[in-house]
Design an enzyme around this catalytic site. Sequence first.
Site, PDB file in Angstrom:
ATOM      1  N   ASN A   9       0.871  -1.173   0.000  1.00  0.00           N
ATOM      2  CA  ASN A   9       0.000   0.000   0.000  1.00  0.00           C
ATOM      3  C   ASN A   9       0.913   1.231   0.000  1.00  0.00           C
ATOM      4  O   ASN A   9       1.488   1.570   1.022  1.00  0.00           O
ATOM      5  CB  ASN A   9      -0.880  -0.047   1.261  1.00  0.00           C
ATOM      6  CG  ASN A   9      -1.710   1.203   1.446  1.00  0.00           C
ATOM      7  OD1 ASN A   9      -1.808   2.037   0.530  1.00  0.00           O
ATOM      8  ND2 ASN A   9      -2.303   1.347   2.616  1.00  0.00           N
ATOM      9  N   TRP A  10       1.016   1.847  -1.153  1.00  0.00           N
ATOM     10  CA  TRP A  10       1.956   2.978  -1.275  1.00  0.00           C
ATOM     11  C   TRP A  10       1.416   4.255  -0.631  1.00  0.00           C
ATOM     12  O   TRP A  10       2.152   5.236  -0.506  1.00  0.00           O
ATOM     13  CB  TRP A  10       2.275   3.243  -2.756  1.00  0.00           C
ATOM     14  CG  TRP A  10       2.972   2.129  -3.459  1.00  0.00           C
ATOM     15  CD1 TRP A  10       3.304   0.900  -2.942  1.00  0.00           C
ATOM     16  CD2 TRP A  10       3.439   2.121  -4.822  1.00  0.00           C
ATOM     17  NE1 TRP A  10       3.938   0.139  -3.896  1.00  0.00           N
ATOM     18  CE2 TRP A  10       4.033   0.864  -5.058  1.00  0.00           C
ATOM     19  CE3 TRP A  10       3.393   3.051  -5.858  1.00  0.00           C
ATOM     20  CZ2 TRP A  10       4.588   0.524  -6.292  1.00  0.00           C
ATOM     21  CZ3 TRP A  10       3.942   2.718  -7.093  1.00  0.00           C
ATOM     22  CH2 TRP A  10       4.536   1.466  -7.300  1.00  0.00           C
ATOM     23  N   LYS A  11       0.151   4.258  -0.292  1.00  0.00           N
ATOM     24  CA  LYS A  11      -0.490   5.445   0.303  1.00  0.00           C
ATOM     25  C   LYS A  11      -0.248   6.674  -0.588  1.00  0.00           C
ATOM     26  O   LYS A  11      -0.199   6.545  -1.800  1.00  0.00           O
ATOM     27  CB  LYS A  11      -0.001   5.656   1.742  1.00  0.00           C
ATOM     28  CG  LYS A  11      -0.159   4.378   2.577  1.00  0.00           C
ATOM     29  CD  LYS A  11       0.024   4.577   4.044  1.00  0.00           C
ATOM     30  CE  LYS A  11      -0.176   3.250   4.760  1.00  0.00           C
ATOM     31  NZ  LYS A  11      -0.099   3.351   6.203  1.00  0.00           N
ATOM     32  N   HIS A  96      -9.393   1.151   4.847  1.00  0.00           N
ATOM     33  CA  HIS A  96      -8.134   1.359   5.556  1.00  0.00           C
ATOM     34  C   HIS A  96      -8.384   2.301   6.739  1.00  0.00           C
ATOM     35  O   HIS A  96      -9.196   3.220   6.637  1.00  0.00           O
ATOM     36  CB  HIS A  96      -7.078   1.948   4.611  1.00  0.00           C
ATOM     37  CG  HIS A  96      -5.709   1.944   5.228  1.00  0.00           C
ATOM     38  ND1 HIS A  96      -5.322   2.901   6.128  1.00  0.00           N
ATOM     39  CD2 HIS A  96      -4.680   1.070   5.116  1.00  0.00           C
ATOM     40  CE1 HIS A  96      -4.084   2.610   6.534  1.00  0.00           C
ATOM     41  NE2 HIS A  96      -3.668   1.513   5.938  1.00  0.00           N
ATOM     42  N   GLU A  98      -6.808   4.731   7.832  1.00  0.00           N
ATOM     43  CA  GLU A  98      -6.619   6.156   7.515  1.00  0.00           C
ATOM     44  C   GLU A  98      -7.858   6.727   6.827  1.00  0.00           C
ATOM     45  O   GLU A  98      -8.206   7.893   7.017  1.00  0.00           O
ATOM     46  CB  GLU A  98      -5.347   6.328   6.659  1.00  0.00           C
ATOM     47  CG  GLU A  98      -4.092   6.113   7.505  1.00  0.00           C
ATOM     48  CD  GLU A  98      -2.907   5.521   6.779  1.00  0.00           C
ATOM     49  OE1 GLU A  98      -2.874   5.553   5.539  1.00  0.00           O
ATOM     50  OE2 GLU A  98      -2.010   5.003   7.470  1.00  0.00           O
ATOM     51  N   GLU A 168      -5.217  -4.786  10.633  1.00  0.00           N
ATOM     52  CA  GLU A 168      -4.191  -3.774  10.853  1.00  0.00           C
ATOM     53  C   GLU A 168      -4.475  -3.024  12.157  1.00  0.00           C
ATOM     54  O   GLU A 168      -5.299  -2.102  12.168  1.00  0.00           O
ATOM     55  CB  GLU A 168      -4.178  -2.775   9.700  1.00  0.00           C
ATOM     56  CG  GLU A 168      -3.910  -3.412   8.356  1.00  0.00           C
ATOM     57  CD  GLU A 168      -3.349  -2.410   7.364  1.00  0.00           C
ATOM     58  OE1 GLU A 168      -2.266  -2.659   6.836  1.00  0.00           O
ATOM     59  OE2 GLU A 168      -3.992  -1.361   7.147  1.00  0.00           O
ATOM     60  N   GLY A 174       2.666   2.411  10.763  1.00  0.00           N
ATOM     61  CA  GLY A 174       3.624   3.500  10.587  1.00  0.00           C
ATOM     62  C   GLY A 174       4.313   3.925  11.878  1.00  0.00           C
ATOM     63  O   GLY A 174       4.960   4.966  11.918  1.00  0.00           O
ATOM     64  N   SER A 214       3.604  -1.949  10.409  1.00  0.00           N
ATOM     65  CA  SER A 214       5.059  -2.016  10.615  1.00  0.00           C
ATOM     66  C   SER A 214       5.642  -3.399  10.309  1.00  0.00           C
ATOM     67  O   SER A 214       6.574  -3.846  10.983  1.00  0.00           O
ATOM     68  CB  SER A 214       5.424  -1.563  12.022  1.00  0.00           C
ATOM     69  OG  SER A 214       5.008  -0.218  12.233  1.00  0.00           O
ATOM     70  N   GLY A 235       2.909  -1.056   4.283  1.00  0.00           N
ATOM     71  CA  GLY A 235       2.933   0.375   3.980  1.00  0.00           C
ATOM     72  C   GLY A 235       4.355   0.829   3.703  1.00  0.00           C
ATOM     73  O   GLY A 235       4.878   0.676   2.603  1.00  0.00           O
ATOM     74  N   GLY A 236       5.008   1.365   4.716  1.00  0.00           N
ATOM     75  CA  GLY A 236       6.344   1.947   4.574  1.00  0.00           C
ATOM     76  C   GLY A 236       7.340   1.054   3.842  1.00  0.00           C
ATOM     77  O   GLY A 236       8.055   1.518   2.934  1.00  0.00           O
TER      78      GLY A 236
HETATM   79  P1  PGA Z   1       2.944   0.373   7.653  1.00  0.00           P
HETATM   80  O1  PGA Z   1       1.466   0.551   7.050  1.00  0.00           O
HETATM   81  O2  PGA Z   1       3.493  -0.908   7.102  1.00  0.00           O
HETATM   82  O3  PGA Z   1       3.688   1.573   7.206  1.00  0.00           O
HETATM   83  O4  PGA Z   1       2.788   0.315   9.151  1.00  0.00           O
HETATM   84  C1  PGA Z   1       0.628  -0.548   6.863  1.00  0.00           C
HETATM   85  C2  PGA Z   1      -0.691  -0.086   6.290  1.00  0.00           C
HETATM   86  O5  PGA Z   1      -1.200   0.949   6.733  1.00  0.00           O
HETATM   87  O6  PGA Z   1      -1.248  -0.730   5.383  1.00  0.00           O
END
Ligand code: PGA
Length: 251
Positions: A9-11, A96, A98, A168, A174, A214, A235-236
Amino acid sequence: MRKFIVAGNWKMNTTVPEGVELAKAVAKAAAEVPANVELVVAPPFTHLYAVAEALRGSKIALSAQNCADKAKGAYTGEVSVDMLKSVGCEYTILGHSERRQYYGETDAKLVEKVKLALEAGLKVILCVGENLDEREAGKHFDVVKAQTENVLFNFSADDMSRIVIAYEPVWAIGTGKTATAAQAEEIHRCIRSVIEARFGKAVADDLTILYGGSCKPSNAKELFQEPDIDGGLIGGAALKAEDFIGIALSF
Ligand code: PGA
């Protein structure tokens, strides 16, 4: 057969040229990944067309990060499921944390979105997860159970074959704080039992449940060894081809 999936997930990261570079690097390194692990990348909407081109000939599936809750029409700034399908998306992430936290995404809205996505022939990666207050209050099982039921109990056993769930924990996203393998596994097992109670054992056994929060090459192996953790939503660490593929090599 249950599928193992590692999805990136590149956000809201990378420009289009950077995204194309990243997609190419992932596609190149993907040759090392075992055939039973599916790779998915979810770039921003603006990148989808170019990334689809960059992934042509690879086995990497393309996903969106969200879709509109309406099919078409006067909804300025929204992106429909048909648009996603037409650009080569196979999946869309939905719900998600967010989106839930910053954009008021409710379970009711998610029902509409999942419906539209499935009708358009997309597969869905539905995110669930508790926040820190909910975990500290001991409500994590209840929260995840409710999110799962509120959305997915509107669908059929047949629909479930095109749905992936991503657990998640919001406090792990993050933050560098990962849920322990045991903490993640107990929630994954709970999600699978909720699905089994409603749709039966065969559907629950086939369901792919991803862990997100993470996740990185150094902790993926421990997580993926758990019987109910079938991969990751990353994510990251998905922003570096080497780390993303490193995670996919952790099965
Ligand atoms: P993260 O994000 O790996 O940066 O913690 C995961 C996500 O929100 O899908």
